[in-house]
Every structure is written in structure tokens, then in C-alpha cells.
Scaffold this motif. Structure first.
Motif, mmCIF file in Angstrom:
data_model
loop_
_atom_site.group_PDB
_atom_site.id
_atom_site.type_symbol
_atom_site.label_atom_id
_atom_site.label_comp_id
_atom_site.label_asym_id
_atom_site.label_seq_id
_atom_site.Cartn_x
_atom_site.Cartn_y
_atom_site.Cartn_z
ATOM 1 N N LEU A 366 -67.341 -28.272 -141.538
ATOM 2 C CA LEU A 366 -67.557 -29.753 -140.446
ATOM 3 C C LEU A 366 -66.238 -28.915 -139.905
ATOM 4 O O LEU A 366 -65.250 -28.765 -140.144
ATOM 5 C CB LEU A 366 -66.486 -30.503 -141.249
ATOM 6 C CG LEU A 366 -67.545 -30.818 -142.811
ATOM 7 C CD1 LEU A 366 -66.040 -32.105 -143.788
ATOM 8 C CD2 LEU A 366 -69.018 -31.643 -142.116
ATOM 9 N N LYS A 371 -66.181 -36.379 -138.162
ATOM 10 C CA LYS A 371 -67.562 -36.048 -139.769
ATOM 11 C C LYS A 371 -66.294 -35.652 -140.878
ATOM 12 O O LYS A 371 -67.002 -35.716 -141.980
ATOM 13 C CB LYS A 371 -68.066 -34.301 -139.509
ATOM 14 C CG LYS A 371 -69.393 -35.006 -138.446
ATOM 15 C CD LYS A 371 -70.141 -34.773 -138.988
ATOM 16 C CE LYS A 371 -71.609 -35.018 -137.784
ATOM 17 N NZ LYS A 371 -71.518 -34.189 -136.786
ATOM 18 N N GLU A 522 -71.300 -32.203 -147.491
ATOM 19 C CA GLU A 522 -70.801 -32.312 -146.225
ATOM 20 C C GLU A 522 -71.151 -30.896 -145.555
ATOM 21 O O GLU A 522 -72.020 -30.602 -144.313
ATOM 22 C CB GLU A 522 -69.019 -32.084 -145.701
ATOM 23 C CG GLU A 522 -68.045 -33.079 -146.401
ATOM 24 C CD GLU A 522 -67.967 -33.124 -148.114
ATOM 25 O OE1 GLU A 522 -68.790 -32.106 -149.025
ATOM 26 O OE2 GLU A 522 -67.253 -33.515 -148.908
ATOM 27 N N PHE A 526 -73.482 -31.024 -142.316
ATOM 28 C CA PHE A 526 -73.798 -30.601 -140.886
ATOM 29 C C PHE A 526 -74.685 -30.002 -140.632
ATOM 30 O O PHE A 526 -74.805 -29.834 -139.505
ATOM 31 C CB PHE A 526 -72.612 -29.830 -141.214
ATOM 32 C CG PHE A 526 -71.999 -28.936 -139.555
ATOM 33 C CD1 PHE A 526 -71.499 -29.693 -139.254
ATOM 34 C CD2 PHE A 526 -71.904 -27.772 -139.851
ATOM 35 C CE1 PHE A 526 -70.895 -29.401 -137.533
ATOM 36 C CE2 PHE A 526 -71.353 -27.059 -138.868
ATOM 37 C CZ PHE A 526 -71.183 -28.019 -137.725
#
Ligand code: ADP
Ligand code: MG
Length: 562
Positions: A366, A371, A522, A526
Motif C-alpha cells: 500500500l 488507501k 489490501e 492495490f
């Protein structure tokens, strides 16, 4: 060496026509490295213990090979430039007991025809030596000189009278790389001889005389090589095999260095290649091993006279050779398996170095700050077998190949000229490069730096990686540098591609997340974000799909709800 005695007692003569006609002649000089090959082979055939090679202008300016071999007397020196003049065979049957690299008597006249060549040489039994100057195949001057026993051949302005060939030469660095490879090959197969290579006045290779193959292998490939390979050693009546192949844990997705020598001659052989791959069996998957193998066989079992540059040979009994090599490799790998358990108790170097300490690990992918917090908005992602990512879309769902997707992202980043961010490694990694890899490294360090690597030369051919691109996330492995360089030096040259393009393709392939790596939601998010920001999100750089879309309609149809 027995050869030296041979070439002293048998002087050079022109092969009778019927023999000359039967030898597989052809154009042998394609590029400066071919001259290097022929001259080194002649020096080795002359029993040299020490060979020094010097080049300027990528070899097309000047190639000088100096040896301490048997040398030639005045008559032999002039004769050596005649076509089919050789001291190595008399009759065709001699090929079946051939101990030398040469036998066609073609190299010197072929080189002399397309360059300005100077031979100076002296035999041990004459108090003076001879020097011959030849230009475009014509002898310009012959004179007596004083010098040590041995031979020095200087080839200047290669292809000076064949402008088309000259035009087809690759960049100076490419030609130098081919020469480095050639010298390294010869040095591997002839470890009892010392070699040095000086390029533009700078010493690039210096292999001292050794008594052991292992020692020479270490001089050429560095110490990492021992860690990555297993030793192969086998012998049956009339055949022996020795060398190294990758451990199962060091197989790679692209084809690395694969080198075969048969009776010290570097050759390409699908038969041998196949036998090695078979030795790995199912463990190989779609991967490839490094191979450096030396096969010794009786000369009569081998036909070396089938290919102009002698890069291919024919075995009298292909089945027996195949079986022998296959078994030897399989056994070597089996032994390794038992060793592996011992090795595990030692701390192994991390394959994937953790870069961001502890709790950062999961979110290393990240980058943009915003984010990090809104975990709630992460749509439903699901990773199947740590290989594919499923994501719901408005019209249905998509399946993403995680490796192919990351490959596309990295490939485009590498082609785009914007400098990329780096992340510091907790522990800088030192990597030892082979001479050819180092040569390419010097050329490409700017490109790697732009990608986000931070690199420096430590000493000799050892480099240090201090930082890696942020885009590689927690999967970054600094050793990818060596993998890329190794791939580029072992790949056949594609003249239409720039170095940038080649690095981009290799970087995408090698640095991308592999299948089998578990991703956090995550990280999946991404990856998908970045994929859709690329120019061509639907295909990986090899043209295979990165995404498959399945619509709700399609699902409904399948369930018979129409
Ligand atoms: P081949 O190696 O096939 O015999 P070449 O044209 O390469 O043919 O060389 C011709 C001959 O010149 C060799 O057979 C050898 O007798 C002699 N010769 C060439 N180079 C050397 C050298 N470095 N030292 C001693 N003799 C050499
Ligand atoms: Mg020769």
C-alpha cells in the motif's frame, strides 16, 4: 599434454583433396568472438599453459592472442595460412582418434582473408622466430625475429574488406560480451591453462592455472554457484560425466545458463538437454535448471565433423549417452535430497527478504497513504490457491492471474522513463556477478537505478544492492538483479530490441509476485488498481490474458435460469 608432442613431430601439410572435400567446411567467422574461439583453440591445441587475449574496439579493431605453446617453424608459419593446411590430421580416419579442437586447417586462412593478420612465432628448437604479415589473404612480409617460444597472432580490422559483414556487427559491448563468454567457456574446459582477457587496456578476466575443475568453476561463477547447484559425477565404461546442475530449490522460470562440453568442446545438444531435464522428472514443472556438464567419451564414439563451427556433434550411440546422462543427473539430485535436511538446520538466506519490519509487512504494497485506512471500501476479493484473484464487478466477476497482472504492471513501469521510488533493504545484499553479467551490469546500471534499485560496485565483480523498487512490495528479492543479468547474457540476441526493452521484459517476469504467494486483501486491491492504470491491462507482456471476465448473464445461463 600429449598434443604438444604430436604437433612438434608432425608438421603442417595440406590435406589431400579427397579428405578436404569430406570435412564439413563452411563460414566459420561470423563475429569477433569466432576469431577468438579459433585462435584460443589453436593455442590450446599447441599445448599452451598460458594464454593472454587482448582486444580493442570490441574485437573488430584488434584481437591479440599470445600463447606459450609449441610455436611454428618458418615453413610451418607460412603453410598455416594455406587452406586445408593442418598439423592435426592426415587422413579422414584420424578423426576417430582426434584429440585436438582443430582439424580442418581452415581457421587461419579464413581469418586472414578478411583482416590484417600478423603471426609471430618460435619453436623451442630454433634460435630465432618468424613474423608474417598478411593483408586480405596476401602475404605482405615474412621476416626473422627474436622472441620466446610460443605464438602471437594479431588480427586487425576484422571485416575491413567485407563492409556488409562489418555493418552487421552488434554494439561494441555486445561483441565484448560474446568474447567474454567464449573465453569463459574455453577456460572452463581447459582449467589447467591460465587465461587472461584484457579489454581496451583493462584486465577483465584473470584465471590462474588450476588442477581442479571446481577451482576454475569458482573463478568463473563465484561462490553463490556452490550454493545453488549439485555436483554431478558418474562413470561407466568409456564414458564419464562431471559438472553441476541446479538444486531443486534454485530452478528458474526462464532458461538460465546451460552449457555442455563433450571432450572439452562446447556444443549444443538437444539430446543432452533432454536427458538432464528428464533427470529432474516431475520436480521440474515449468522451470529450468542451470547446467554445466562435461562429458568425456572415446573420440571414435563421436562425430565432430557435422557442423561448420563444430557447435554440434553426433553420437554413435545416442541411446546409451542419453540413458547415462539421465541416470547421472537423477542420482545427483537424489543425493541432494538427503543433504537438504541437514542444510535446513542452518539459517538459510531469506528468499524473500522482509523489508518493512513486523506489522508493516502486510501493508507494504500500500503505497498511497489514503488507501491504508478505509478498509471498509475494499470490495470482495478472494484468492484462489494463492494464484488467482476473484473480484466482484457490477456485471459479474473477474478472475485475475496475480503473476501476469504484476508482470504487466512492472513491465510498463520499466518502459516508462519516470524514475521509481525505492525502499531501503534492512540488510544490503552483496551479489557476485560473472564477468559477462558484470559487463552488462555496467551498461544497464542506469536503467536499474531508474527502476528504483540502488546499486554500487563493492569490489571486483561484486555488487551491493541497498534498495529495491517500492513496486515490488514485500516480495522484493534483490537477487532479481542477477537473475535478469543472467537471463540477458544467456539469451540469444534479439537485435531489434533495445536494452531497456529487454530489461523491462525480464524484470516483469522475474520480479513479479509468483503464483503461490498469499496476498492480503489490501495487496490484492492495490494490484488490481495498478493493473487498471496500465496501458494494456488485459494482457501480460507475453500476450497471455491477465484477466478473465465472467458475466452474471453467463452464470445465469449456466444455471439454466434463462
Ligand atoms: P586447424 O586448427 O584446423 O589445423 P588452423 O587454420 O586453425 O587449422 O591452423 C593451421 C595450423 O597452424 C594448425 O594445424 C597448427 O599446426 C598451426 N597453428 C595455428 N595456430 C598455432 C599456434 N597458436 N601455435 C602453434 N601452431 C599453430
Ligand atoms: Mg584451428
Amino acid at each position: 599434454m600429449q598434443r604438444s608432442e604430436r604437433s612438434m613431430s608432425i608438421s603442417i601439410k595440406i590435406l589431400p583433396q579427397e579428405v578436404a572435400e569430406k570435412i564439413a567446411a563452411g563460414e566459420v567467422i561470423e563475429r569477433p568472438a569466432s576469431v577468438v574461439k579459433e585462435l584460443l583453440e589453436n593455442s590450446l591445441d599447441a599445448g599452451s599453459k598460458k594464454i593472454s587475449l587482448e582486444i580493442f574496439g570490441g574485437g573488430s579493431g584488434l584481437i591479440r592472442v599470445a600463447d606459450d605453446g609449441t610455436g611454428m617453424n618458418p615453413q610451418e608459419t607460412e603453410l598455416s595460412l594455406e587452406r586445408y593446411a593442418t598439423s592435426k590430421i592426415n587422413f579422414l580416419e584420424d578423426l576417430s582418434s582426434l584429440q585436438t579442437f582443430g582439424f580442418r586447417g581452415e581457421a587461419l586462412p579464413s581469418i586472414a582473408a578478411i583482416s590484417k593478420i600478423e603471426i609471430s612465432t618460435r619453436t623451442v628448437d630454433l634460435p630465432y622466430g618468424t613474423k608474417v604479415l598478411v593483408e586480405g589473404g596476401k602475404i605482405i612480409e615474412v621476416k626473422e625475429i627474436g622472441r620466446d617460444t610460443g605464438t602471437t597472432v594479431v588480427v586487425r580490422e576484422l571485416f575491413f574488406n567485407t563492409p556488409v559483414r562489418r555493418k552487421f556487427l552488434k554494439s561494441r559491448n555486445t561483441e565484448i560480451r560474446h568474447i567474454i563468454e567464449e573465453v569463459s567457456d574455453q577456460a572452463l574446459a581447459n582449467f589447467k591453462t591460465a587465461f587472461q582477457l584484457i579489454v581496451e587496456g583493462k584486465q577483465i578476466l584473470n584465471f590462474t592455472q588450476t588442477e581442479q575443475l571446481d577451482e576454475r568453476v569458482g573463478q568463473i561463477f563465484g561462490k553463490d554457484f556452490w550454493h545453488e547447484t549439485v555436483k554431478v559425477q558418474a562413470e561407466v565404461f568409456g564414458l564419464s560425466l562431471s559438472g553441476f546442475v541446479s538444486k531443486l530449490s534454485f530452478l528458474s522460470f526462464s532458461r538460465p545458463r546451460q552449457i555442455f562440453f563433450v571432450n572439452r568442446r562446447r556444443i549444443n545438444s538437444r539430446l543432452l538437454n533432454h536427458a538432464v531435464y528428464l533427470g529432474y522428472g516431475e520436480d521440474l514443472g515449468h522451470k529450468h535448471p542451470q547446467i554445466i556438464l562435461f562429458l568425456q567419451s572415446e573420440p571414435k564414439e563421436i562425430d565432430v565433423n557435422v557442423h561448420p563451427t563444430k557447435r554440434e556433434i553426433r553420437f554413435a550411440d545416442e541411446g546409451a549417452i542419453h540413458h547415462f546422462v539421465f541416470t547421472a543427473v537423477r542420482e545427483a539430485l537424489k543425493i541432494k535430497e538427503t543433504e537438504k535436511t541437514i542444510e535446513l538446520s542452518k539459517p538459510e538466506p531469506h528468499f524473500f527478504r522482509p523489508i518493512i519490519p513486523e506489522e508493516g509487512i502486510q501493508t507494504a504494497f500500500l503505497l498511497p497513504e489514503e488507501k491504508k485506512e478505509p478498509k471498509v471500501v475494499i470490495p470482495h476479493f478472494w484468492q484462489l490457491h494463492n494464484e488467482f484473484i476473484f473480484a466482484a464487478t457490477k456485471e459479474g466477476y473477474i478472475i485475475i492471474d496475480q503473476h501476469a497482472a504484476h508482470e504487466r504492471i512492472l513491465f510498463e513501469e520499466a518502459l516508462d522513463k519516470t524514475p521509481r521510488e525505492s525502499q531501503q533493504l534492512l540488510f544490503p545484499l552483496t551479489i557476485e556477478l560473472s564477468p559477462a553479467e558484470f559487463q552488462l551490469f555496467e551498461e544497464s546500471v542506469v536503467i536499474f537505478t531508474r527502476l528504483g534499485f540502488s546499486l554500487r560496485v563493492f569490489s571486483g565483480r561484486t555488487i551491493v544492492v541497498d534498495a529495491v523498487p517500492v513496486s515490488l512490495g514485500r516480495f522484493a528479492d534483490a537477487r532479481v538483479i542477477k537473475e535478469i543479468l543472467n537471463e540477458l547474457v544467456s539469451l540469444p540476441q534479439v537485435p531489434t530490441k533495445t536494452l531497456e526493452e529487454k530489461i523491462a521484459a525480464s524484470y516483469g517476469c522475474k520480479a513479479a509476485i509468483k503464483s503461490g504467494q498469499e496476498l492480503s486483501p489490501e495487496e490484492m486491491n492495490f494490484l488490481i488498481d495498478r493493473l487498471f492504470a496500465t496501458q494494456n491491462p488485459l494482457l501480460c507482456p507475453h500476450g497471455r490474458p491477465t484477466i478473465i471476465k465472467i458475466s452474471l448473464e453467463e452464470l445465469e445461463r449456466k444455471f439454466g435460469r434463462e
